[in-house]
Design a protein around this motif. Structure first.
Motif, PDB file in Angstrom:
ATOM      1  N   SER A 164       5.873   8.203 -12.762  1.00  0.00           N
ATOM      2  CA  SER A 164       6.101   9.500 -12.121  1.00  0.00           C
ATOM      3  C   SER A 164       5.043   9.713 -11.053  1.00  0.00           C
ATOM      4  O   SER A 164       4.051   8.970 -10.974  1.00  0.00           O
ATOM      5  CB  SER A 164       6.040  10.629 -13.154  1.00  0.00           C
ATOM      6  N   VAL A 165       5.233  10.735 -10.248  1.00  0.00           N
ATOM      7  CA  VAL A 165       4.265  11.067  -9.205  1.00  0.00           C
ATOM      8  C   VAL A 165       2.894  11.360  -9.808  1.00  0.00           C
ATOM      9  O   VAL A 165       1.858  10.987  -9.245  1.00  0.00           O
ATOM     10  CB  VAL A 165       4.783  12.272  -8.384  1.00  0.00           C
ATOM     11  N   ASN A 166       2.874  11.996 -10.961  1.00  0.00           N
ATOM     12  CA  ASN A 166       1.600  12.339 -11.603  1.00  0.00           C
ATOM     13  C   ASN A 166       0.767  11.112 -11.945  1.00  0.00           C
ATOM     14  O   ASN A 166      -0.467  11.184 -12.006  1.00  0.00           O
ATOM     15  CB  ASN A 166       1.853  13.153 -12.875  1.00  0.00           C
ATOM     16  N   ASP A 167       1.430   9.978 -12.150  1.00  0.00           N
ATOM     17  CA  ASP A 167       0.715   8.762 -12.543  1.00  0.00           C
ATOM     18  C   ASP A 167      -0.054   8.123 -11.387  1.00  0.00           C
ATOM     19  O   ASP A 167      -0.834   7.187 -11.600  1.00  0.00           O
ATOM     20  CB  ASP A 167       1.694   7.743 -13.134  1.00  0.00           C
ATOM     21  N   PHE A 168       0.168   8.611 -10.167  1.00  0.00           N
ATOM     22  CA  PHE A 168      -0.591   8.105  -9.022  1.00  0.00           C
ATOM     23  C   PHE A 168      -2.043   8.579  -9.066  1.00  0.00           C
ATOM     24  O   PHE A 168      -2.929   7.952  -8.491  1.00  0.00           O
ATOM     25  CB  PHE A 168       0.038   8.584  -7.704  1.00  0.00           C
ATOM     26  N   SER A 169      -2.271   9.676  -9.728  1.00  0.00           N
ATOM     27  CA  SER A 169      -3.579  10.318  -9.716  1.00  0.00           C
ATOM     28  C   SER A 169      -4.694   9.389 -10.193  1.00  0.00           C
ATOM     29  O   SER A 169      -4.605   8.778 -11.263  1.00  0.00           O
ATOM     30  CB  SER A 169      -3.550  11.572 -10.598  1.00  0.00           C
ATOM     31  N   GLY A 170      -5.724   9.275  -9.364  1.00  0.00           N
ATOM     32  CA  GLY A 170      -6.914   8.521  -9.746  1.00  0.00           C
ATOM     33  C   GLY A 170      -6.871   7.027  -9.496  1.00  0.00           C
ATOM     34  O   GLY A 170      -7.886   6.343  -9.673  1.00  0.00           O
ATOM     35  N   LEU A 171      -5.734   6.498  -9.077  1.00  0.00           N
ATOM     36  CA  LEU A 171      -5.634   5.053  -8.855  1.00  0.00           C
ATOM     37  C   LEU A 171      -6.251   4.657  -7.514  1.00  0.00           C
ATOM     38  O   LEU A 171      -6.247   5.426  -6.558  1.00  0.00           O
ATOM     39  CB  LEU A 171      -4.171   4.600  -8.890  1.00  0.00           C
ATOM     40  N   ARG A 172      -6.764   3.447  -7.464  1.00  0.00           N
ATOM     41  CA  ARG A 172      -7.335   2.895  -6.226  1.00  0.00           C
ATOM     42  C   ARG A 172      -6.339   1.891  -5.646  1.00  0.00           C
ATOM     43  O   ARG A 172      -6.011   0.903  -6.293  1.00  0.00           O
ATOM     44  CB  ARG A 172      -8.670   2.211  -6.518  1.00  0.00           C
ATOM     45  N   TRP A 173      -5.896   2.153  -4.421  1.00  0.00           N
ATOM     46  CA  TRP A 173      -4.832   1.365  -3.798  1.00  0.00           C
ATOM     47  C   TRP A 173      -5.317   0.622  -2.565  1.00  0.00           C
ATOM     48  O   TRP A 173      -6.124   1.138  -1.791  1.00  0.00           O
ATOM     49  CB  TRP A 173      -3.679   2.277  -3.360  1.00  0.00           C
ATOM     50  N   ARG A 174      -4.777  -0.561  -2.383  1.00  0.00           N
ATOM     51  CA  ARG A 174      -4.887  -1.262  -1.103  1.00  0.00           C
ATOM     52  C   ARG A 174      -3.521  -1.115  -0.444  1.00  0.00           C
ATOM     53  O   ARG A 174      -2.506  -1.569  -0.994  1.00  0.00           O
ATOM     54  CB  ARG A 174      -5.230  -2.746  -1.320  1.00  0.00           C
ATOM     55  N   THR A 175      -3.458  -0.467   0.709  1.00  0.00           N
ATOM     56  CA  THR A 175      -2.176  -0.253   1.378  1.00  0.00           C
ATOM     57  C   THR A 175      -2.084  -1.102   2.642  1.00  0.00           C
ATOM     58  O   THR A 175      -3.100  -1.511   3.206  1.00  0.00           O
ATOM     59  CB  THR A 175      -1.971   1.224   1.753  1.00  0.00           C
ATOM     60  N   HIS A 176      -0.849  -1.348   3.078  1.00  0.00           N
ATOM     61  CA  HIS A 176      -0.644  -2.221   4.234  1.00  0.00           C
ATOM     62  C   HIS A 176      -0.264  -1.463   5.502  1.00  0.00           C
ATOM     63  O   HIS A 176       0.017  -2.084   6.527  1.00  0.00           O
ATOM     64  CB  HIS A 176       0.430  -3.274   3.924  1.00  0.00           C
ATOM     65  N   LEU A 187      -0.780  11.933  -2.832  1.00  0.00           N
ATOM     66  CA  LEU A 187      -0.309  11.839  -4.216  1.00  0.00           C
ATOM     67  C   LEU A 187      -1.457  11.807  -5.226  1.00  0.00           C
ATOM     68  O   LEU A 187      -1.218  11.671  -6.429  1.00  0.00           O
ATOM     69  CB  LEU A 187       0.570  10.595  -4.386  1.00  0.00           C
ATOM     70  N   GLY A 188      -2.686  11.901  -4.731  1.00  0.00           N
ATOM     71  CA  GLY A 188      -3.824  11.994  -5.637  1.00  0.00           C
ATOM     72  C   GLY A 188      -4.582  10.709  -5.874  1.00  0.00           C
ATOM     73  O   GLY A 188      -5.470  10.654  -6.739  1.00  0.00           O
ATOM     74  N   SER A 189      -4.261   9.676  -5.123  1.00  0.00           N
ATOM     75  CA  SER A 189      -4.961   8.400  -5.256  1.00  0.00           C
ATOM     76  C   SER A 189      -5.986   8.244  -4.141  1.00  0.00           C
ATOM     77  O   SER A 189      -6.086   9.080  -3.242  1.00  0.00           O
ATOM     78  CB  SER A 189      -3.964   7.240  -5.190  1.00  0.00           C
ATOM     79  N   SER A 190      -6.717   7.145  -4.185  1.00  0.00           N
ATOM     80  CA  SER A 190      -7.633   6.801  -3.100  1.00  0.00           C
ATOM     81  C   SER A 190      -7.242   5.430  -2.573  1.00  0.00           C
ATOM     82  O   SER A 190      -6.553   4.660  -3.253  1.00  0.00           O
ATOM     83  CB  SER A 190      -9.083   6.771  -3.600  1.00  0.00           C
ATOM     84  N   THR A 191      -7.650   5.125  -1.350  1.00  0.00           N
ATOM     85  CA  THR A 191      -7.310   3.837  -0.749  1.00  0.00           C
ATOM     86  C   THR A 191      -8.571   3.024  -0.483  1.00  0.00           C
ATOM     87  O   THR A 191      -9.640   3.575  -0.222  1.00  0.00           O
ATOM     88  CB  THR A 191      -6.533   4.018   0.564  1.00  0.00           C
ATOM     89  N   VAL A 192      -8.403   1.711  -0.545  1.00  0.00           N
ATOM     90  CA  VAL A 192      -9.504   0.778  -0.330  1.00  0.00           C
ATOM     91  C   VAL A 192      -9.090  -0.191   0.769  1.00  0.00           C
ATOM     92  O   VAL A 192      -8.022  -0.799   0.691  1.00  0.00           O
ATOM     93  CB  VAL A 192      -9.833  -0.005  -1.618  1.00  0.00           C
ATOM     94  N   GLY A 193      -9.914  -0.331   1.792  1.00  0.00           N
ATOM     95  CA  GLY A 193      -9.603  -1.263   2.869  1.00  0.00           C
ATOM     96  C   GLY A 193     -10.061  -2.668   2.528  1.00  0.00           C
ATOM     97  O   GLY A 193     -11.207  -2.862   2.119  1.00  0.00           O
ATOM     98  N   MET A 194      -9.161  -3.632   2.685  1.00  0.00           N
ATOM     99  CA  MET A 194      -9.525  -5.031   2.456  1.00  0.00           C
ATOM    100  C   MET A 194      -8.451  -5.938   3.035  1.00  0.00           C
ATOM    101  O   MET A 194      -7.281  -5.553   3.118  1.00  0.00           O
ATOM    102  CB  MET A 194      -9.693  -5.328   0.957  1.00  0.00           C
ATOM    103  N   PRO A 195      -8.822  -7.150   3.454  1.00  0.00           N
ATOM    104  CA  PRO A 195      -7.828  -8.111   3.925  1.00  0.00           C
ATOM    105  C   PRO A 195      -6.879  -8.496   2.796  1.00  0.00           C
ATOM    106  O   PRO A 195      -7.263  -8.504   1.619  1.00  0.00           O
ATOM    107  CB  PRO A 195      -8.679  -9.313   4.363  1.00  0.00           C
ATOM    108  N   TYR A 196      -5.655  -8.815   3.163  1.00  0.00           N
ATOM    109  CA  TYR A 196      -4.644  -9.179   2.162  1.00  0.00           C
ATOM    110  C   TYR A 196      -5.101 -10.377   1.334  1.00  0.00           C
ATOM    111  O   TYR A 196      -4.821 -10.457   0.132  1.00  0.00           O
ATOM    112  CB  TYR A 196      -3.324  -9.496   2.869  1.00  0.00           C
TER     113      TYR A 196
END
Length: 336
Positions: A164-176, A187-196
């Protein structure tokens, strides 16, 4: 003797004209090399095969061996490919519009999460609506978009359960893509920059919990080995557009130019179904690798879209103005 001199003079003028204009004689059997600046390489995917293998082969066949496309992988960056085409450093190039959205935001309309969720529509919308809009901008640059390769099968991948949308909370994501980063934060998450390339060891060391990509890319890169869940929820798609310079096309005799353009168009019409099928097959492949596939309910998907409209759509509309609003409405109407 005078007639011979006149004939020689006439021949010399014609030859000089061909050299100056870069035109190719209609009877020429000499190969013409078109350098293709391929900016985003994803080995092992159908996307990569189409651009670096099938397209060169089909254009060579359509031109009876005259046009030889030579992919240059990793030589030109996404941010530089338009400039490289305009300056004749290459005759062809690929641009992934999600990575050029800061400069050309209009082109990234299909990156808007929740706009087009039906993968079977992506090829039609990109070819019939988005590509002509890009062509308007590229015309003054001396560039022509000839084939759009839609990234079908975008998904969210996580090592923590997200139902669910609530489950996004607190997760650390690498996005493209930047637009996805904005949505993830909303959605309550954070993003981390890094090469693929650093994603797999980062997942293993739990430096990140999750990432965004496509199902085919996830399978091809071996990330299924370190991924527990694939979440199918509104994400948007980033088109990769294949382009040719008008100068390269104009140098061809009319009949040859028409054949080449017709073949690009044929490729453009044929590949969407194959890319969508790759996504479907990729889901089964992911499951067989131990990845659990979670499909968001309509209610949860709508929540993602609402968040996207707030975090992404509004800013995009401000950046693109009336033209963006009109384009967005045309895409929405196509869905109905």
């Amino acid at each position: 003797m005078k007639d011979l001199k006149k004939l020689f003079k006439k021949f010399s003028l014609v030859a000089a004209g061909l050299v100056l204009t870069g035109a190719i004689p209609a009877h020429s059997a000499e190969p013409v090399i078109w350098r293709l600046g391929h900016t985003l390489s994803v080995p092992g995917t159908l996307y990569e095969k189409i651009i670096t293998e099938e397209m060169p082969q089909r254009i060579a066949k359509a031109s009876e061996g005259i046009i030889q496309i030579r992919p240059l992988i990793g030589v030109i960056s996404t941010s530089d490919v338009i400039n490289a085409l305009r300056r004749d450093r290459v005759e062809m190039g690929t641009v992934t519009v999600g990575y050029t959205a800061a400069t050309y935001p209009l082109w990234a309309v299909l990156n808007l999460p929740g706009l087009v969720n039906d993968g079977e529509l992506l090829g039609h919308v990109s070819r019939e609506i988005v590509m002509p809009e890009m062509a308007k901008d590229m015309k003054e640059m001396g560039i022509r978009p000839v084939t759009s390769v839609s990234w079908d099968g975008g998904a969210y991948f996580s090592n923590k359960e997200v139902r669910s949308v609530n489950d996004f909370s607190g997760l650390r994501w690498r996005t493209h893509a930047p637009m996805l980063s904005q949505l993830i934060v909303e959605l309550g998450s954070s993003t981390v920059g890094m090469p693929y390339a650093e994603l797999q060891p980062s997942l293993e060391r739990k430096l990140v919990d999750a990432y965004t990509s496509t199902v085919p890319a996830m399978n091809a890169s071996g990330l299924a080995e370190v991924t527990k869940y694939a979440i199918l929820a509104p994400q948007g798609t980033s088109l990769t557009m294949v382009m040719v310079t008008e100068k390269a096309l104009e140098a061809l005799p009319n009949d040859l130019r028409n054949k080449v353009i017709a073949e690009f168009d044929a490729i453009n019409r044929e590949i969407p179904k194959r890319l969508h099928q790759e996504f479907i097959d990729g889901i089964e492949k992911a499951k067989s690798s131990g990845v659990e596939v979670i499909k968001f309910s309509d209610e949860e998907s709508e929540k993602v879209t609402i968040a996207a409209k707030k975090a992404v759509w509004e800013e995009w509309l401000e950046q693109t103005g009336p033209r963006g609003k009109e384009l967005l409405e045309r895409v929405q109407a196509y869905k109905k």
